[in-house]
Design a protein around this motif. Structure first.
Motif, short mmCIF file in Angstrom:
data_model
loop_
_atom_site.label_atom_id
_atom_site.label_comp_id
_atom_site.label_asym_id
_atom_site.label_seq_id
_atom_site.Cartn_x
_atom_site.Cartn_y
_atom_site.Cartn_z
N VAL A 194 0.84 -1.19 0.00
CA VAL A 194 0.00 0.00 0.00
C VAL A 194 0.87 1.25 0.00
O VAL A 194 0.60 2.22 -0.69
CB VAL A 194 -0.96 -0.02 1.20
CG1 VAL A 194 -1.89 1.17 1.16
CG2 VAL A 194 -1.76 -1.29 1.22
N PHE A 195 1.98 1.18 0.77
CA PHE A 195 2.91 2.31 0.81
C PHE A 195 3.44 2.61 -0.57
O PHE A 195 3.43 3.75 -1.04
CB PHE A 195 4.06 1.97 1.78
CG PHE A 195 5.12 3.02 1.83
CD1 PHE A 195 4.88 4.22 2.47
CD2 PHE A 195 6.34 2.82 1.23
CE1 PHE A 195 5.84 5.20 2.51
CE2 PHE A 195 7.32 3.80 1.27
CZ PHE A 195 7.06 4.99 1.91
N LEU A 196 3.88 1.54 -1.28
CA LEU A 196 4.43 1.74 -2.62
C LEU A 196 3.37 2.28 -3.56
O LEU A 196 3.66 3.08 -4.44
CB LEU A 196 4.99 0.42 -3.15
CG LEU A 196 6.30 -0.01 -2.47
CD1 LEU A 196 6.74 -1.35 -2.99
CD2 LEU A 196 7.37 1.04 -2.71
N LEU A 197 2.12 1.87 -3.34
CA LEU A 197 1.03 2.38 -4.17
C LEU A 197 0.92 3.89 -4.01
O LEU A 197 0.80 4.64 -5.00
CB LEU A 197 -0.28 1.71 -3.74
CG LEU A 197 -1.44 1.81 -4.71
CD1 LEU A 197 -1.21 0.87 -5.86
CD2 LEU A 197 -2.73 1.47 -4.01
N PHE A 198 0.99 4.35 -2.75
CA PHE A 198 0.88 5.80 -2.52
C PHE A 198 2.10 6.53 -3.08
O PHE A 198 1.97 7.63 -3.61
CB PHE A 198 0.70 6.08 -1.03
CG PHE A 198 -0.70 5.90 -0.56
CD1 PHE A 198 -1.71 6.66 -1.11
CD2 PHE A 198 -1.02 4.98 0.41
CE1 PHE A 198 -3.02 6.51 -0.70
CE2 PHE A 198 -2.32 4.82 0.83
CZ PHE A 198 -3.32 5.58 0.27
N VAL A 199 3.28 5.90 -2.94
CA VAL A 199 4.48 6.52 -3.51
C VAL A 199 4.32 6.66 -5.02
O VAL A 199 4.60 7.72 -5.60
CB VAL A 199 5.72 5.67 -3.16
CG1 VAL A 199 6.92 6.15 -3.95
CG2 VAL A 199 6.01 5.75 -1.69
N ALA A 200 3.82 5.58 -5.65
CA ALA A 200 3.63 5.62 -7.10
C ALA A 200 2.63 6.71 -7.48
O ALA A 200 2.81 7.42 -8.47
CB ALA A 200 3.14 4.26 -7.60
N MET A 201 1.55 6.85 -6.66
CA MET A 201 0.56 7.90 -6.94
C MET A 201 1.21 9.27 -6.87
O MET A 201 0.99 10.12 -7.74
CB MET A 201 -0.57 7.83 -5.91
CG MET A 201 -1.71 6.93 -6.30
SD MET A 201 -2.78 6.67 -4.89
CE MET A 201 -3.79 8.11 -5.01
N THR A 202 2.02 9.49 -5.82
CA THR A 202 2.62 10.81 -5.64
C THR A 202 3.58 11.12 -6.77
O THR A 202 3.48 12.16 -7.43
CB THR A 202 3.36 10.85 -4.29
OG1 THR A 202 2.53 10.27 -3.30
CG2 THR A 202 3.71 12.25 -3.90
N ILE A 203 4.52 10.18 -7.04
CA ILE A 203 5.55 10.46 -8.04
C ILE A 203 4.96 10.45 -9.44
O ILE A 203 5.25 11.33 -10.26
CB ILE A 203 6.70 9.45 -7.89
CG1 ILE A 203 7.37 9.64 -6.53
CG2 ILE A 203 7.72 9.63 -9.00
CD1 ILE A 203 8.43 8.64 -6.22
N GLY A 204 4.08 9.45 -9.71
CA GLY A 204 3.46 9.38 -11.03
C GLY A 204 2.64 10.62 -11.33
O GLY A 204 2.72 11.18 -12.42
N GLY A 205 1.87 11.06 -10.33
CA GLY A 205 1.07 12.28 -10.51
C GLY A 205 1.96 13.46 -10.80
O GLY A 205 1.70 14.23 -11.73
N ALA A 206 3.05 13.56 -10.05
CA ALA A 206 3.95 14.69 -10.25
C ALA A 206 4.57 14.63 -11.64
O ALA A 206 4.72 15.67 -12.31
CB ALA A 206 5.04 14.68 -9.19
N ALA A 207 4.89 13.42 -12.10
CA ALA A 207 5.48 13.28 -13.43
C ALA A 207 4.49 13.72 -14.50
O ALA A 207 4.86 14.41 -15.46
CB ALA A 207 5.91 11.83 -13.66
N ILE A 208 3.22 13.35 -14.33
CA ILE A 208 2.23 13.77 -15.32
C ILE A 208 2.09 15.29 -15.31
O ILE A 208 1.97 15.93 -16.35
CB ILE A 208 0.87 13.08 -15.05
CG1 ILE A 208 1.02 11.57 -15.14
CG2 ILE A 208 -0.16 13.53 -16.09
CD1 ILE A 208 -0.21 10.82 -14.74
N VAL A 209 2.12 15.88 -14.10
CA VAL A 209 2.03 17.34 -14.01
C VAL A 209 3.16 17.96 -14.82
O VAL A 209 2.97 18.94 -15.55
CB VAL A 209 2.12 17.81 -12.54
CG1 VAL A 209 2.22 19.31 -12.47
CG2 VAL A 209 0.91 17.34 -11.77
N ALA A 210 4.35 17.37 -14.72
CA ALA A 210 5.49 17.97 -15.39
C ALA A 210 5.44 17.75 -16.90
O ALA A 210 5.83 18.63 -17.67
CB ALA A 210 6.78 17.40 -14.82
#
Lengths: 165, 353
Positions: free
Chosen positions: A6-22
């Motif tokens: 679950v932790f990795l899922l949230f990490v992926a959400m945070t980093i993936g979301g940030a990558a899409i923003v960029a």
């Protein structure tokens, strides 16, 4: 292991979301990806056993600030492939800022006394502690923040009012 | 207290043969999946019969009979409707933003589903008794706003967009009186966990929060109820889907199962609002009189929520819709000042006694 997943899922959400923003070209995708990233961050707060902060994060960022940004984006039609450059040599300035930021961040990561085991985390209800501190030790900053918000509110009302002469 | 808490999902999980042999990760995934399935079934069954209730109440309000043909007094009508919806073609108009268009219904439904996790269904029975309880409900339901905007924008249709904007403006505004009225409850109880709030109200109906620091919490309850009506887009606050002005608001372009998800989310939200109202103000699973405690707690909880839902439906079929400016007037100039007065009143009461 389950918690790790679950932790990795949230990490992926945070980093993936940030990558899409960029990297996303369509501005509304950027906005929704930012929402995903902020929500992932709230999840990470839960893992730091800061449940109150996590809920505040969702209320303030996802429910408040994101809605404000979306309202801005909402009335633009399919805004794609716009070169959003506001400065001359924007990439160079961005690179310099990024480098500086990385140095600061690296220094902080090196020096911070990290809590590494689960047992060291405080599991008391966070909201009570936060409330107590706000009403005793940090009363003055709290009041200053309230006055600042009130001033912003009055300012916004003044700008919006149509009949100001 | 948390040691004795029974978690229906974990209880069910232990019934699965050989679950102990699975790894922790699988168990976490499985319990999440199980919670999702249980809550989905709960909401789906509720929605089927809430729609039936809605149509029956509507019928009788308008001096008709409502559904009568399918089953005894039309009892199977909504099941037939659901089967029809399942069979419909999964259709998306040409110019929609496909990614967001497909994602939006699930996001809306997800937010409706995830608030059910924290409710105190009975004494010591909740899926997750979070320490921040009611605040979690507020936080999760605020995600619905971007999701509705997502649906409205991606439909690429002016009615959808207007509906989404109205909905967002309305939900964001009415979150404030609802939040303030909830603060009145938290001030009395001194805890945000849902189980603790309900436990505080034990021993007869006069101990319920609604009758505490009279009349301030009484007023707070009405502010909460009106605000929650607006938050779930029910008449008289159903401007986001005002069919005479906006076709169907933000769900104009949706059909079939995707539309059904919006619909399920709407009825899920109705139930959630009813349950929150029952838990915060009407004593949750506590019976109104001590001698009635042989009736199981969950039944009281659901019954109280159903009464609130009945009032929601009743209001829908008797009141006309508000205009947009009236909507904002009610929120900012009526409900918010009253809520502030309630907070001050409850605060004074708590300090003085």
């Amino acid at each position: 292991m389950g918690k790790d997943f679950v932790f990795l899922l949230f990490v992926a959400m945070t980093i993936g979301g940030a990558a899409i923003v960029a990297f996303a070209k369509r501005i509304i995708y950027n906005a929704f990806a930012l929402m995903l990233s902020l929500f992932g961050l709230a999840g990470l707060y839960v893992f730091l056993s800061a449940d109150f902060i996590a809920a505040v994060q969702v209320v303030v960022y996802v429910g408040g600030i994101m809605v404000l940004m979306l309202f801005g984006v909402l009335l633009t039609t399919k805004l794609t492939d716009v070169k959003l450059t506001t400065l001359k040599n924007q990439r160079i300035w961005a690179g310099i800022t990024l480098g500086f930021f990385m140095i600061v961040l690296g220094a902080v990561i090196q020096r911070a006394p990290w809590i590494v085991t689960h047992e060291e985390l405080v599991h008391d209800p966070q909201s009570a502690t936060i409330g107590e501190l706000l009403m005793t030790k940090y009363l003055l900053p709290f009041e200053i923040a309230s006055v600042l918000l009130l001033a912003a509110l009055i300012g916004a009302l003044f700008i919006v009012r149509s009949e100001h002469k | 207290m948390t040691e004795t808490l029974t978690n229906p999902v974990l209880t069910l999980l232990r019934l699965i043969p050989g679950v102990e042999t699975l790894s922790d990760g699988m168990q976490v995934l499985l319990s999440g999946f199980l919670a999702g399935v249980i809550l989905f079934a709960f909401i789906a069954v509720f929605a089927l019969y809430a729609v039936y209730l809605e149509r029956k109440v509507a019928g009788h309000v308008q001096d008709r009979l409502g559904p009568m043909e399918v089953g005894w007094h039309g009892l199977l009508q909504t099941i037939a409707d659901a089967i029809k919806l399942l069979n419909k073609e999964d259709f998306a108009p040409k110019d929609v933003d496909t990614k967001l268009f497909t994602l939006a219904p699930f996001l809306v439904f997800m937010t409706a589903l995830s608030v059910f996790v924290v409710f105190p269904y009975d004494s010591q029975v909740s899926i997750a008794n979070l320490n921040i309880g009611i605040f979690y409900v507020i936080a999760i339901s605020s995600i619905a706003v971007p999701a509705v905007i997502m649906a409205g924008w991606s439909s690429n249709n002016k009615w959808s967009l207007f509906g989404a904007m109205r909905s967002a403006a309305q939900i964001v505004s009415y979150e404030i009186p609802v939040g303030l009225s909830i603060i009145c409850v938290i001030m009395v109880v001194g805890h945000m966990g849902m189980q603790e709030i309900v436990e505080f109200q034990g021993g007869g109906f006069w101990k319920w929060v609604i009758f505490r620091s009279f009349p301030f919490n009484f007023i707070a309850f009405f502010i909460f109820f009106l605000g929650s009506l607006a938050e779930v887009n029910r008449t008289p606050f159903d401007l986001p889907e005002a069919e005479s002005e906006l076709v169907a608001g933000f769900m104009t372009e949706y059909s079939g199962m995707r539309w059904a998800f919006f619909f399920l989310a709407e009825y899920g939200n109705m139930l959630a609002v009813g349950l929150v109202g029952a838990a915060l103000f009407l004593g949750g699973w506590q019976p109104p009189f001590e001698f009635l405690s042989f009736v199981p707690g969950w039944l009281w909880f659901i019954l109280k929520a159903l009464v609130l839902i009945f009032v929601q439906i009743w209001l829908r079929w008797t009141l006309p819709r508000l205009r947009v400016d009236q909507l904002m007037y009610v929120c900012w100039k009526v409900l918010v000042p009253f809520a502030f007065v309630c907070i001050i009143g409850v605060g004074l009461w708590e300090v003085l006694t």
